[in-house]
Design an enzyme around this catalytic site. Structure first.
Site, PDB file in Angstrom:
ATOM      1  N   ALA A  36       0.836  -1.212   0.000  1.00 56.39           N
ATOM      2  CA  ALA A  36       0.000   0.000   0.000  1.00 56.39           C
ATOM      3  C   ALA A  36       0.873   1.265   0.000  1.00 56.39           C
ATOM      4  CB  ALA A  36      -0.922  -0.008   1.212  1.00 56.39           C
ATOM      5  N   TYR A  38       3.962   1.439  -1.239  1.00 54.11           N
ATOM      6  CA  TYR A  38       4.536   1.543  -2.595  1.00 54.11           C
ATOM      7  C   TYR A  38       3.509   2.190  -3.517  1.00 54.11           C
ATOM      8  CZ  TYR A  38       6.498   0.361  -7.116  1.00 54.11           C
ATOM      9  OH  TYR A  38       6.996   0.461  -8.382  1.00 54.11           O
ATOM     10  N   ASP A  39       2.274   1.711  -3.385  1.00 51.40           N
ATOM     11  CA  ASP A  39       1.187   2.202  -4.244  1.00 51.40           C
ATOM     12  C   ASP A  39       0.959   3.698  -4.036  1.00 51.40           C
ATOM     13  OD1 ASP A  39      -0.664   1.283  -6.197  1.00 51.40           O
ATOM     14  OD2 ASP A  39      -2.253   1.720  -4.761  1.00 51.40           O
ATOM     15  N   SER A  84      25.289 -22.091 -27.848  1.00 48.20           N
ATOM     16  CA  SER A  84      24.625 -23.169 -27.101  1.00 48.20           C
ATOM     17  C   SER A  84      25.676 -23.899 -26.269  1.00 48.20           C
ATOM     18  CB  SER A  84      23.988 -24.134 -28.092  1.00 48.20           C
ATOM     19  OG  SER A  84      24.944 -24.442 -29.086  1.00 48.20           O
ATOM     20  N   GLU A 115      25.599 -23.322 -11.735  1.00 50.08           N
ATOM     21  CA  GLU A 115      24.313 -22.617 -11.624  1.00 50.08           C
ATOM     22  C   GLU A 115      23.192 -23.541 -12.095  1.00 50.08           C
ATOM     23  OE1 GLU A 115      24.354 -18.591 -13.601  1.00 50.08           O
ATOM     24  OE2 GLU A 115      26.437 -19.184 -13.884  1.00 50.08           O
ATOM     25  N   LYS A 117      20.159 -24.617 -14.316  1.00 49.17           N
ATOM     26  CA  LYS A 117      19.788 -24.233 -15.671  1.00 49.17           C
ATOM     27  C   LYS A 117      18.273 -23.991 -15.671  1.00 49.17           C
ATOM     28  CE  LYS A 117      20.594 -25.808 -20.420  1.00 49.17           C
ATOM     29  NZ  LYS A 117      19.165 -25.831 -20.836  1.00 49.17           N
ATOM     30  N   GLU A 175      18.010 -15.399 -18.218  1.00 47.05           N
ATOM     31  CA  GLU A 175      16.880 -16.265 -18.548  1.00 47.05           C
ATOM     32  C   GLU A 175      15.601 -15.631 -18.023  1.00 47.05           C
ATOM     33  OE1 GLU A 175      17.906 -19.085 -20.081  1.00 47.05           O
ATOM     34  OE2 GLU A 175      16.104 -20.323 -20.202  1.00 47.05           O
ATOM     35  N   LYS A 292      30.569 -23.764 -15.509  1.00 42.86           N
ATOM     36  CA  LYS A 292      31.482 -22.931 -16.285  1.00 42.86           C
ATOM     37  C   LYS A 292      32.822 -22.877 -15.561  1.00 42.86           C
ATOM     38  CE  LYS A 292      27.793 -19.922 -17.956  1.00 42.86           C
ATOM     39  NZ  LYS A 292      27.138 -18.608 -17.792  1.00 42.86           N
ATOM     40  N   LYS A 316      21.838 -32.425 -17.959  1.00 42.70           N
ATOM     41  CA  LYS A 316      20.385 -32.427 -17.744  1.00 42.70           C
ATOM     42  C   LYS A 316      19.991 -33.506 -16.749  1.00 42.70           C
ATOM     43  CE  LYS A 316      18.907 -29.970 -21.699  1.00 42.70           C
ATOM     44  NZ  LYS A 316      17.726 -29.612 -22.511  1.00 42.70           N
TER      45      LYS A 316
END
Ligand SMILES: Cc1ccc(Cn2cc(C(N)=O)ccc2=O)c(C)c1
Length: 325
Positions: A36, A38-39, A84, A115, A117, A175, A292, A316
């Site tokens: 409220a 914020y609004d 990819s 991380e 995916k 993503e 990575k 996966k």
């Protein structure tokens, strides 16, 4: 007080205050004020902007939902291709991956950044002097579609970097995904309206980003999680992928809190086992892990084979059983 004078200073202060609140709520998941409040601030800013449109700041939260792009989405060449990832299917291929890197880099132990995916859509964001100027889909990796109007509607996409000294040019990859709860709610609404349900959160996110009307995209529960620095001018990025992501977090991006720096292939295998356990309990879909080489210098030395980097690999999980209707 809500009788603050309609001055440019007040408009700027309110804009910054709302962006701080929104960053805390949407990126850090730690709200500073009740909705409220914020609004109330938002409406106060709108009152000043209506009277003085020439004062409106480019990063004002009121500027997130604009008009449809005149001629659909144009195709744009990525500054640096979005490539990819090779896939690893079992522990042995992870061991082979690590051994290959040890050999090529001449290092006895490799530090990896791990991380989850996220199962969404990869995009690339371009910031010039800290301001968001363009958002592209991954497309075929070399060329993407300009969906800037839809990207701006996503609260976790910063319209301006949270620093007074931004790099002149910065391109960030991330993503766009739809959390499971948002997906369930969206399908419940679709069912109530007798509309077709979305098959899964990834399809729902893809469909939401393809909308020509940003107002439709704005109504979809989409989240951006940044996962790499794609390109930068006038700024030398840290020699660690992990530290680069911490920098992105400071500049206003959400990065995945399960991200972890590990040593050697055993660290990678332990992380995979750990995330396999946690997967079903996460608030978003993941379809694997991305590993990575953490050192950017080692990444550069290792380079790419065809279009996939030698220095990274995805692994996966077994496909989840489809829910039987
Ligand atoms: C009325 C209203 C206003 C804002 C929000 C969501 N929200 C909250 C905050 C906050 N609490 O700091 C910041 C940004 C934001 O987008 C909701 C759900 C409802």
């Amino acid at each position: 007080s809500d009788h603050q004078a309609f001055t440019l200073e007040n408009l700027k202060a309110l804009t910054n205050q709302l962006n701080d609140y929104s960053y805390a709520y949407h990126v850090k998941d730690e709200p500073l004020v009740p909705d409220a409040e914020y609004d109330r601030c938002y409406r106060e800013l709108q009152k000043i902007e209506v009277k003085h449109p020439e004062w409106i700041q480019p990063d004002s939260p009121t500027q997130r939902v604009g008009e449809k792009p005149d001629n659909g989405f144009s195709s744009v060449l990525h500054t640096v291709p979005m490539l990819s990832l090779d896939n690893a299917f079992d522990n042995d291929s992870m061991v082979d991956f690590d051994e290959r890197i040890q050999k090529l880099s001449g290092k006895a132990s490799i530090t990896y950044c791990c991380e989850p995916k996220l199962d969404g859509l990869a995009i690339s964001l371009r910031y010039e002097d800290g301001h968001l100027v363009r958002g592209l889909t991954r497309g075929d990796g070399l060329t993407g579609e300009d969906i800037t109007s839809n990207i701006k509607t996503i609260y976790s996409v910063p319209l301006k970097l949270r620093t007074e000294t931004p790099p002149p040019v910065l391109e960030v990859r991330g993503e766009i995904y739809m959390p499971k709860a948002g997906f369930e709610k969206l399908n419940q609404i679709a069912a109530e309206k007798g509309e077709k349900a979305f098959v899964n959160p990834r399809n729902a996110a893809a469909g939401s980003l393809r909308q020509l009307d940003p107002k439709v995209t704005a109504a979809r529960p989409l989240v951006l999680c940044a996962y790499s620095i794609g390109y930068a001018e006038g700024w030398s990025q840290p020699d660690s992928h992990y530290d680069g992501l911490l920098q992105l977090s400071e500049w206003g991006f959400k990065v995945n809190d399960l991200m972890s720096r590990v040593e050697g292939v055993q660290g990678c295998l332990d992380y995979f086992a750990q995330l396999s356990e946690q997967r079903d309990g996460l608030s978003y879909d993941i379809d694997g892990i991305v590993y990575k080489v953490d050192s950017i210098a080692q990444q550069k030395q290792l380079g790419f084979v065809a279009r996939a980097p030698r220095w990274a690999i995805a692994r996966k999980f077994p496909a989840q059983e489809e829910v039987t209707q």
